[in-house]
Design a protein around this motif. Structure first.
Motif, PDB file in Angstrom:
ATOM      1  N   ILE A  96       0.833  -1.211   0.000  1.00  0.00           N
ATOM      2  CA  ILE A  96       0.000   0.000   0.000  1.00  0.00           C
ATOM      3  C   ILE A  96       0.867   1.260   0.000  1.00  0.00           C
ATOM      4  O   ILE A  96       0.428   2.321  -0.462  1.00  0.00           O
ATOM      5  N   THR A  97       2.114   1.137   0.447  1.00  0.00           N
ATOM      6  CA  THR A  97       2.988   2.321   0.407  1.00  0.00           C
ATOM      7  C   THR A  97       3.315   2.680  -1.050  1.00  0.00           C
ATOM      8  O   THR A  97       3.508   3.855  -1.377  1.00  0.00           O
ATOM      9  N   ALA A  98       3.366   1.669  -1.922  1.00  0.00           N
ATOM     10  CA  ALA A  98       3.620   1.949  -3.351  1.00  0.00           C
ATOM     11  C   ALA A  98       2.422   2.684  -3.950  1.00  0.00           C
ATOM     12  O   ALA A  98       2.572   3.587  -4.785  1.00  0.00           O
ATOM     13  N   LEU A  99       1.223   2.297  -3.497  1.00  0.00           N
ATOM     14  CA  LEU A  99       0.017   2.968  -3.982  1.00  0.00           C
ATOM     15  C   LEU A  99      -0.018   4.420  -3.491  1.00  0.00           C
ATOM     16  O   LEU A  99      -0.420   5.328  -4.231  1.00  0.00           O
ATOM     17  N   ALA A 100       0.432   4.634  -2.257  1.00  0.00           N
ATOM     18  CA  ALA A 100       0.461   6.008  -1.725  1.00  0.00           C
ATOM     19  C   ALA A 100       1.400   6.886  -2.552  1.00  0.00           C
ATOM     20  O   ALA A 100       1.102   8.055  -2.809  1.00  0.00           O
ATOM     21  N   VAL A 101       2.523   6.315  -2.985  1.00  0.00           N
ATOM     22  CA  VAL A 101       3.447   7.094  -3.815  1.00  0.00           C
ATOM     23  C   VAL A 101       2.773   7.429  -5.151  1.00  0.00           C
ATOM     24  O   VAL A 101       2.887   8.549  -5.672  1.00  0.00           O
ATOM     25  N   ALA A 102       2.014   6.473  -5.696  1.00  0.00           N
ATOM     26  CA  ALA A 102       1.293   6.739  -6.950  1.00  0.00           C
ATOM     27  C   ALA A 102       0.263   7.849  -6.732  1.00  0.00           C
ATOM     28  O   ALA A 102       0.112   8.741  -7.583  1.00  0.00           O
ATOM     29  N   ALA A 103      -0.437   7.816  -5.598  1.00  0.00           N
ATOM     30  CA  ALA A 103      -1.426   8.872  -5.309  1.00  0.00           C
ATOM     31  C   ALA A 103      -0.732  10.232  -5.268  1.00  0.00           C
ATOM     32  O   ALA A 103      -1.229  11.214  -5.831  1.00  0.00           O
ATOM     33  N   ALA A 104       0.424  10.274  -4.624  1.00  0.00           N
ATOM     34  CA  ALA A 104       1.170  11.542  -4.551  1.00  0.00           C
ATOM     35  C   ALA A 104       1.557  12.013  -5.946  1.00  0.00           C
ATOM     36  O   ALA A 104       1.485  13.209  -6.255  1.00  0.00           O
ATOM     37  N   ARG A 105       1.938  11.104  -6.815  1.00  0.00           N
ATOM     38  CA  ARG A 105       2.311  11.490  -8.190  1.00  0.00           C
ATOM     39  C   ARG A 105       1.083  11.953  -8.972  1.00  0.00           C
ATOM     40  O   ARG A 105       1.184  12.840  -9.830  1.00  0.00           O
ATOM     41  N   ALA A 106      -0.076  11.341  -8.673  1.00  0.00           N
ATOM     42  CA  ALA A 106      -1.311  11.790  -9.329  1.00  0.00           C
ATOM     43  C   ALA A 106      -1.627  13.216  -8.883  1.00  0.00           C
ATOM     44  O   ALA A 106      -1.986  14.067  -9.708  1.00  0.00           O
ATOM     45  N   VAL A 107      -1.469  13.491  -7.591  1.00  0.00           N
ATOM     46  CA  VAL A 107      -1.737  14.834  -7.064  1.00  0.00           C
ATOM     47  C   VAL A 107      -0.810  15.841  -7.742  1.00  0.00           C
ATOM     48  O   VAL A 107      -1.243  16.896  -8.205  1.00  0.00           O
ATOM     49  N   GLU A 108       0.459  15.499  -7.837  1.00  0.00           N
ATOM     50  CA  GLU A 108       1.432  16.415  -8.443  1.00  0.00           C
ATOM     51  C   GLU A 108       1.109  16.651  -9.925  1.00  0.00           C
ATOM     52  O   GLU A 108       1.160  17.777 -10.412  1.00  0.00           O
ATOM     53  N   THR A 109       0.771  15.592 -10.612  1.00  0.00           N
ATOM     54  CA  THR A 109       0.463  15.686 -12.048  1.00  0.00           C
ATOM     55  C   THR A 109      -0.738  16.604 -12.271  1.00  0.00           C
ATOM     56  O   THR A 109      -0.825  17.295 -13.296  1.00  0.00           O
ATOM     57  N   ASN A 110      -1.633  16.626 -11.286  1.00  0.00           N
ATOM     58  CA  ASN A 110      -2.855  17.436 -11.378  1.00  0.00           C
ATOM     59  C   ASN A 110      -2.630  18.926 -11.062  1.00  0.00           C
ATOM     60  O   ASN A 110      -3.498  19.757 -11.296  1.00  0.00           O
ATOM     61  N   ARG A 111      -1.439  19.247 -10.518  1.00  0.00           N
ATOM     62  CA  ARG A 111      -1.181  20.659 -10.159  1.00  0.00           C
ATOM     63  C   ARG A 111      -1.016  21.516 -11.416  1.00  0.00           C
ATOM     64  O   ARG A 111      -0.604  21.012 -12.467  1.00  0.00           O
ATOM     65  N   PRO A 112      -1.251  22.817 -11.296  1.00  0.00           N
ATOM     66  CA  PRO A 112      -1.036  23.678 -12.477  1.00  0.00           C
ATOM     67  C   PRO A 112       0.445  23.807 -12.838  1.00  0.00           C
ATOM     68  O   PRO A 112       0.772  24.090 -13.986  1.00  0.00           O
ATOM     69  N   ASP A 113       1.341  23.602 -11.856  1.00  0.00           N
ATOM     70  CA  ASP A 113       2.783  23.773 -12.106  1.00  0.00           C
ATOM     71  C   ASP A 113       3.538  22.505 -11.684  1.00  0.00           C
ATOM     72  O   ASP A 113       4.389  22.534 -10.811  1.00  0.00           O
ATOM     73  N   PRO A 114       3.208  21.372 -12.306  1.00  0.00           N
ATOM     74  CA  PRO A 114       3.765  20.105 -11.807  1.00  0.00           C
ATOM     75  C   PRO A 114       5.273  19.964 -12.020  1.00  0.00           C
ATOM     76  O   PRO A 114       5.801  20.401 -13.040  1.00  0.00           O
ATOM     77  N   LEU A 115       5.932  19.329 -11.039  1.00  0.00           N
ATOM     78  CA  LEU A 115       7.363  19.021 -11.199  1.00  0.00           C
ATOM     79  C   LEU A 115       7.544  17.824 -12.111  1.00  0.00           C
ATOM     80  O   LEU A 115       8.584  17.673 -12.753  1.00  0.00           O
ATOM     81  N   ILE A 116       6.557  16.944 -12.097  1.00  0.00           N
ATOM     82  CA  ILE A 116       6.632  15.724 -12.924  1.00  0.00           C
ATOM     83  C   ILE A 116       5.257  15.484 -13.542  1.00  0.00           C
ATOM     84  O   ILE A 116       4.260  16.000 -13.059  1.00  0.00           O
ATOM     85  N   GLN A 117       5.242  14.670 -14.595  1.00  0.00           N
ATOM     86  CA  GLN A 117       3.990  14.277 -15.243  1.00  0.00           C
ATOM     87  C   GLN A 117       3.948  12.766 -15.253  1.00  0.00           C
ATOM     88  O   GLN A 117       4.781  12.146 -15.906  1.00  0.00           O
ATOM     89  N   ASP A 118       3.021  12.187 -14.505  1.00  0.00           N
ATOM     90  CA  ASP A 118       2.889  10.730 -14.508  1.00  0.00           C
ATOM     91  C   ASP A 118       1.450  10.375 -14.865  1.00  0.00           C
ATOM     92  O   ASP A 118       0.568  10.342 -14.009  1.00  0.00           O
ATOM     93  N   PRO A 119       1.193  10.101 -16.155  1.00  0.00           N
ATOM     94  CA  PRO A 119      -0.189   9.840 -16.579  1.00  0.00           C
ATOM     95  C   PRO A 119      -0.746   8.520 -16.050  1.00  0.00           C
ATOM     96  O   PRO A 119      -1.945   8.275 -16.145  1.00  0.00           O
ATOM     97  N   TYR A 120       0.129   7.651 -15.512  1.00  0.00           N
ATOM     98  CA  TYR A 120      -0.348   6.340 -15.046  1.00  0.00           C
ATOM     99  C   TYR A 120      -0.695   6.339 -13.559  1.00  0.00           C
ATOM    100  O   TYR A 120      -1.319   5.397 -13.056  1.00  0.00           O
ATOM    101  N   ALA A 121      -0.309   7.393 -12.842  1.00  0.00           N
ATOM    102  CA  ALA A 121      -0.530   7.412 -11.392  1.00  0.00           C
ATOM    103  C   ALA A 121      -2.028   7.366 -11.060  1.00  0.00           C
ATOM    104  O   ALA A 121      -2.462   6.589 -10.201  1.00  0.00           O
ATOM    105  N   LEU A 122      -2.815   8.179 -11.749  1.00  0.00           N
ATOM    106  CA  LEU A 122      -4.267   8.211 -11.483  1.00  0.00           C
ATOM    107  C   LEU A 122      -4.922   6.851 -11.770  1.00  0.00           C
ATOM    108  O   LEU A 122      -5.637   6.321 -10.907  1.00  0.00           O
TER     109      LEU A 122
END
Ligand SMILES: C[S@@+](CC[C@H](N)C(=O)[O-])C[C@H]1O[C@@H](n2cnc3c(N)ncnc32)[C@H](O)[C@@H]1O
Length: 289
Positions: free
Chosen positions: A15-41
């Motif tokens: 579940i910790t791996a899923l939490a990291v994916a959730a964090a990447r989804a949150v970041e990808t959704n920001r207007p000024d993302p540091l990273i783009q991960d289309p698979y996180a969501l």
């Protein structure tokens, strides 16, 4: 967790791996993302964890515990730092990669790997099964040769890696991100020995080291910060004293450079919150040619 014990993406360490994916989804959704991960969501949507996880900045901001804003900022910084590490390794002509404890890391699919690149991903069988199923369903195509290696890192993972086609005569770029606290001390020691044994001159290694102080000091901080996932992380992490990764690697002849997470964050215009891994250090090592 004892050796031999397995987990999937919504239980135990998985579940910790899923939490990291959730964090990447949150970041990808920001207007000024540091990273783009289309698979996180898609990973979070498909997993349906027992305790819901945010996938947008607004959902993270609504967390009354303030866990998710801190976690998503930290994990975005960490992801970008190691994305850049791989970009530099590719630039230097290193085309063999091993991601240790890859979890839902989608770099094999989202980074622009140069021709001839091979990316091995080691994790537990059920974690990799879930990841590959979601990627397949979304039609994801890796711009590299992608080799999942389902094996427990407390066992003989090196043989499994070689059976999957890993070539120890080629320089390798290794990554240990979000891994070390979950390994017992002997497995961590063995991990570094095996990486060294399998590394041709010119190989590189990036490690997330959890704090300059001993783990006895750091483990409660990690434990407290992970409770919003609905798991008792204190049961999953090992808090015994260990040799810092940079010291271990220097002893083995690797040249090392360390960057604190706070320095990395500042370089990207972000500020970390003390409650989530803010004392981590990123160690970048190279075995001279
Ligand atoms: C916090 S997640 C990090 C995942 C990934 N590196 C990332 O940053 O997105 C920890 C990962 O370590 C894996 N892991 C921990 N101990 C392991 C072991 N003994 N064998 C294989 N995988 C392990 C878990 O399955 C999980 O995917």
């Amino acid at each position: 967790m004892s050796s031999g014990q397995q987990w999937d993406i919504v239980s135990g360490i998985g579940i910790t791996a899923l939490a990291v994916a959730a964090a990447r989804a949150v970041e990808t959704n920001r207007p000024d993302p540091l990273i783009q991960d289309p698979y996180a969501l898609p990973f979070v949507e498909e997993a349906r964890p027992p305790v819901p996880m945010p996938t947008t900045e607004a959902e993270a901001a609504a967390d009354p515990l303030r866990y998710w804003p801190a976690a998503s900022t930290y994990l975005a910084v960490r992801t970008k730092a190691f994305d850049e590490y791989f970009a530099e390794a590719s630039e230097a002509g290193v085309t063999q990669v091993v991601v240790l404890a890859s979890g839902l890391d989608a770099r094999a699919f989202r980074l622009p790997w140069p021709a001839g690149s091979v990316v091995h991903e080691i994790d537990q069988p059920l974690v990799l099964d879930f990841k590959l199923r979601v990627l397949r369903e979304r039609g994801a195509v890796a711009p590299c040769e992608h080799r999942p290696v389902a094996v427990d890192l407390r066992e003989d993972w090196a043989s499994a890696l070689e059976r999957a086609g890993f070539d120890r005569s080629r320089p390798t770029a290794w990554l240990a991100e979000g891994l070390l606290p979950y390994l017992p001390a002997e497995a961590e020691e063995q991990l570094f020995k095996e990486i060294h044994r399998l590394s041709a001159p010119g190989s590189r290694l990036a490690v997330e080291a959890f704090g300059a102080r001993s783990r006895t000091v750091d483990a409660p901080a990690i434990a407290g910060s992970m409770n919003p996932l609905g798991i008792d992380i204190a049961e999953l992490v090992h808090s015994d004293e260990r040799t810092p990764p940079a010291d271990r690697l220097s002893e083995l002849g690797w040249r090392t450079r360390s960057v604190t997470a706070e320095e990395a964050a500042a370089g990207y215009g972000r500020t970390l919150t003390e409650s989530f891994n803010a004392r981590s250090v990123y160690v970048f090592a190279e075995l001279p040619s």
